[in-house]
Motif scaffolding. Structure first.
Motif, PDB file in Angstrom:
ATOM      1  N   GLU A 108       0.821  -1.203   0.000  1.00  0.00           N
ATOM      2  CA  GLU A 108       0.000   0.000   0.000  1.00  0.00           C
ATOM      3  C   GLU A 108       0.859   1.258   0.000  1.00  0.00           C
ATOM      4  OE1 GLU A 108      -0.462  -2.567   2.202  1.00  0.00           O
ATOM      5  OE2 GLU A 108      -2.194  -3.447   1.176  1.00  0.00           O
ATOM      6  N   HIS A 109       1.925   1.238   0.797  1.00  0.00           N
ATOM      7  CA  HIS A 109       2.846   2.383   0.824  1.00  0.00           C
ATOM      8  C   HIS A 109       3.509   2.535  -0.542  1.00  0.00           C
ATOM      9  CE1 HIS A 109       6.098   4.736   3.235  1.00  0.00           C
ATOM     10  NE2 HIS A 109       6.043   5.156   1.985  1.00  0.00           N
ATOM     11  N   PHE A 110       3.920   1.423  -1.139  1.00  0.00           N
ATOM     12  CA  PHE A 110       4.536   1.474  -2.462  1.00  0.00           C
ATOM     13  C   PHE A 110       3.587   2.147  -3.459  1.00  0.00           C
ATOM     14  CE2 PHE A 110       5.810   0.041  -6.625  1.00  0.00           C
ATOM     15  CZ  PHE A 110       7.197   0.065  -6.573  1.00  0.00           C
ATOM     16  N   ASP A 111       2.317   1.760  -3.425  1.00  0.00           N
ATOM     17  CA  ASP A 111       1.333   2.359  -4.334  1.00  0.00           C
ATOM     18  C   ASP A 111       1.256   3.867  -4.136  1.00  0.00           C
ATOM     19  OD1 ASP A 111       0.672  -0.118  -5.432  1.00  0.00           O
ATOM     20  OD2 ASP A 111      -1.069  -0.394  -4.123  1.00  0.00           O
ATOM     21  N   ARG A 112       1.225   4.315  -2.897  1.00  0.00           N
ATOM     22  CA  ARG A 112       1.147   5.754  -2.614  1.00  0.00           C
ATOM     23  C   ARG A 112       2.430   6.465  -3.060  1.00  0.00           C
ATOM     24  NH1 ARG A 112      -0.966   3.519   2.112  1.00  0.00           N
ATOM     25  NH2 ARG A 112       0.936   4.013   3.299  1.00  0.00           N
ATOM     26  N   ALA A 113       3.576   5.868  -2.769  1.00  0.00           N
ATOM     27  CA  ALA A 113       4.853   6.477  -3.152  1.00  0.00           C
ATOM     28  C   ALA A 113       4.989   6.539  -4.670  1.00  0.00           C
ATOM     29  CB  ALA A 113       6.015   5.693  -2.539  1.00  0.00           C
ATOM     30  N   TYR A 114       4.590   5.469  -5.337  1.00  0.00           N
ATOM     31  CA  TYR A 114       4.694   5.446  -6.796  1.00  0.00           C
ATOM     32  C   TYR A 114       3.750   6.470  -7.417  1.00  0.00           C
ATOM     33  CZ  TYR A 114       5.500   3.876 -11.488  1.00  0.00           C
ATOM     34  OH  TYR A 114       5.847   3.852 -12.812  1.00  0.00           O
ATOM     35  N   ALA A 115       2.565   6.626  -6.859  1.00  0.00           N
ATOM     36  CA  ALA A 115       1.631   7.640  -7.343  1.00  0.00           C
ATOM     37  C   ALA A 115       2.231   9.038  -7.176  1.00  0.00           C
ATOM     38  CB  ALA A 115       0.301   7.536  -6.597  1.00  0.00           C
ATOM     39  N   LEU A 116       2.934   9.264  -6.067  1.00  0.00           N
ATOM     40  CA  LEU A 116       3.595  10.545  -5.826  1.00  0.00           C
ATOM     41  C   LEU A 116       4.673  10.795  -6.884  1.00  0.00           C
ATOM     42  CD1 LEU A 116       3.865  12.969  -3.780  1.00  0.00           C
ATOM     43  CD2 LEU A 116       5.687  11.631  -2.730  1.00  0.00           C
ATOM     44  N   LEU A 117       5.473   9.772  -7.192  1.00  0.00           N
ATOM     45  CA  LEU A 117       6.508   9.911  -8.221  1.00  0.00           C
ATOM     46  C   LEU A 117       5.890  10.297  -9.564  1.00  0.00           C
ATOM     47  CD1 LEU A 117       8.781   6.797  -7.536  1.00  0.00           C
ATOM     48  CD2 LEU A 117       9.126   9.152  -6.763  1.00  0.00           C
ATOM     49  N   CYS A 118       4.825   9.603  -9.916  1.00  0.00           N
ATOM     50  CA  CYS A 118       4.162   9.875 -11.197  1.00  0.00           C
ATOM     51  C   CYS A 118       3.501  11.249 -11.207  1.00  0.00           C
ATOM     52  CB  CYS A 118       3.139   8.778 -11.494  1.00  0.00           C
ATOM     53  SG  CYS A 118       3.889   7.158 -11.792  1.00  0.00           S
ATOM     54  N   GLU A 119       2.802  11.589 -10.132  1.00  0.00           N
ATOM     55  CA  GLU A 119       2.106  12.878 -10.035  1.00  0.00           C
ATOM     56  C   GLU A 119       3.081  14.041 -10.156  1.00  0.00           C
ATOM     57  OE1 GLU A 119       0.488  15.201  -6.209  1.00  0.00           O
ATOM     58  OE2 GLU A 119      -0.565  13.321  -6.617  1.00  0.00           O
ATOM     59  N   ARG A 120       4.240  13.910  -9.524  1.00  0.00           N
ATOM     60  CA  ARG A 120       5.229  14.996  -9.532  1.00  0.00           C
ATOM     61  C   ARG A 120       6.229  14.876 -10.671  1.00  0.00           C
ATOM     62  NH1 ARG A 120       6.182  16.109  -3.176  1.00  0.00           N
ATOM     63  NH2 ARG A 120       4.001  16.552  -2.717  1.00  0.00           N
ATOM     64  N   GLU A 121       6.025  13.869 -11.523  1.00  0.00           N
ATOM     65  CA  GLU A 121       6.903  13.626 -12.671  1.00  0.00           C
ATOM     66  C   GLU A 121       8.362  13.493 -12.245  1.00  0.00           C
ATOM     67  OE1 GLU A 121       5.965  16.639 -15.586  1.00  0.00           O
ATOM     68  OE2 GLU A 121       3.977  15.783 -15.944  1.00  0.00           O
ATOM     69  N   ILE A 122       8.571  12.774 -11.146  1.00  0.00           N
ATOM     70  CA  ILE A 122       9.924  12.504 -10.659  1.00  0.00           C
ATOM     71  C   ILE A 122      10.477  11.329 -11.461  1.00  0.00           C
ATOM     72  CG2 ILE A 122      11.274  11.702  -8.676  1.00  0.00           C
ATOM     73  CD1 ILE A 122       9.170  13.169  -6.895  1.00  0.00           C
ATOM     74  N   PRO A 123      11.603  11.516 -12.133  1.00  0.00           N
ATOM     75  CA  PRO A 123      12.169  10.413 -12.921  1.00  0.00           C
ATOM     76  C   PRO A 123      12.430   9.192 -12.037  1.00  0.00           C
ATOM     77  CG  PRO A 123      13.266  12.479 -13.445  1.00  0.00           C
ATOM     78  CD  PRO A 123      12.399  12.737 -12.235  1.00  0.00           C
ATOM     79  N   HIS A 124      12.114   8.021 -12.579  1.00  0.00           N
ATOM     80  CA  HIS A 124      12.320   6.773 -11.845  1.00  0.00           C
ATOM     81  C   HIS A 124      12.535   5.651 -12.847  1.00  0.00           C
ATOM     82  CE1 HIS A 124       7.991   7.225 -12.563  1.00  0.00           C
ATOM     83  NE2 HIS A 124       7.952   5.901 -12.683  1.00  0.00           N
ATOM     84  N   TRP A 125      13.107   4.563 -12.345  1.00  0.00           N
ATOM     85  CA  TRP A 125      13.490   3.452 -13.206  1.00  0.00           C
ATOM     86  C   TRP A 125      13.179   2.125 -12.528  1.00  0.00           C
ATOM     87  CZ3 TRP A 125      16.161   7.747 -11.913  1.00  0.00           C
ATOM     88  CH2 TRP A 125      16.485   8.642 -12.945  1.00  0.00           C
TER      89      TRP A 125
END
Length: 124
Positions: free
Chosen positions: A69-86
């Motif tokens: 659940e935390h991963f889902d929230r963190a990943y949504a934050l990365l996507c929402e803020r357009e933070i590059p990730h791999w």
């Protein structure tokens, strides 16, 4: 008593910016700060201290185990803020997650350039 991890200092360009970034991503608690440190505590009591060293910052790797659940929230934050990730540490699979070790994982850079990893299952 066996040894337990207690705290680490994370070199930062701006300690307040880094602490805010980690607080939001890791859902960490604000902790009393003192001297050159901006402090957070993780759920297991580990203290993260952010400081601005007088030398060039060397990139470090920090991996954090989170639940699904935390991963889902963190990943949504990365996507929402357009933070590059791999999906991989070689940064060859941008905008993706991985399914390593029976869980999920993602890699990203923090504001100081440190390499962060969020995983839902431990390696061992």
């Amino acid at each position: 008593m066996p040894a337990a991890f207690n705290h680490t200092i994370i070199a930062s360009i701006d300690r307040a910016v880094s602490a805010d970034f980690y607080r939001e991503l890791l859902e960490a608690e604000q902790a009393p700060s003192w001297g050159p440190f901006a402090n957070l505590t993780l759920a297991d009591g580990v203290l993260l201290q952010f400081a601005e060293p007088p030398v060039e910052i060397q990139r470090q790797h920090y991996a954090f185990l989170v639940d699904d659940e935390h991963f889902d929230r963190a990943y949504a934050l990365l996507c929402e803020r357009e933070i590059p990730h791999w999906a991989d540490p070689q940064m060859q699979l941008p905008g993706e997650t991985n399914a390593g070790h029976g869980g999920r994982g993602v890699y990203l850079l923090d504001p100081a350039g440190h390499f962060l990893e969020l995983i839902t299952r431990p390696y061992l």
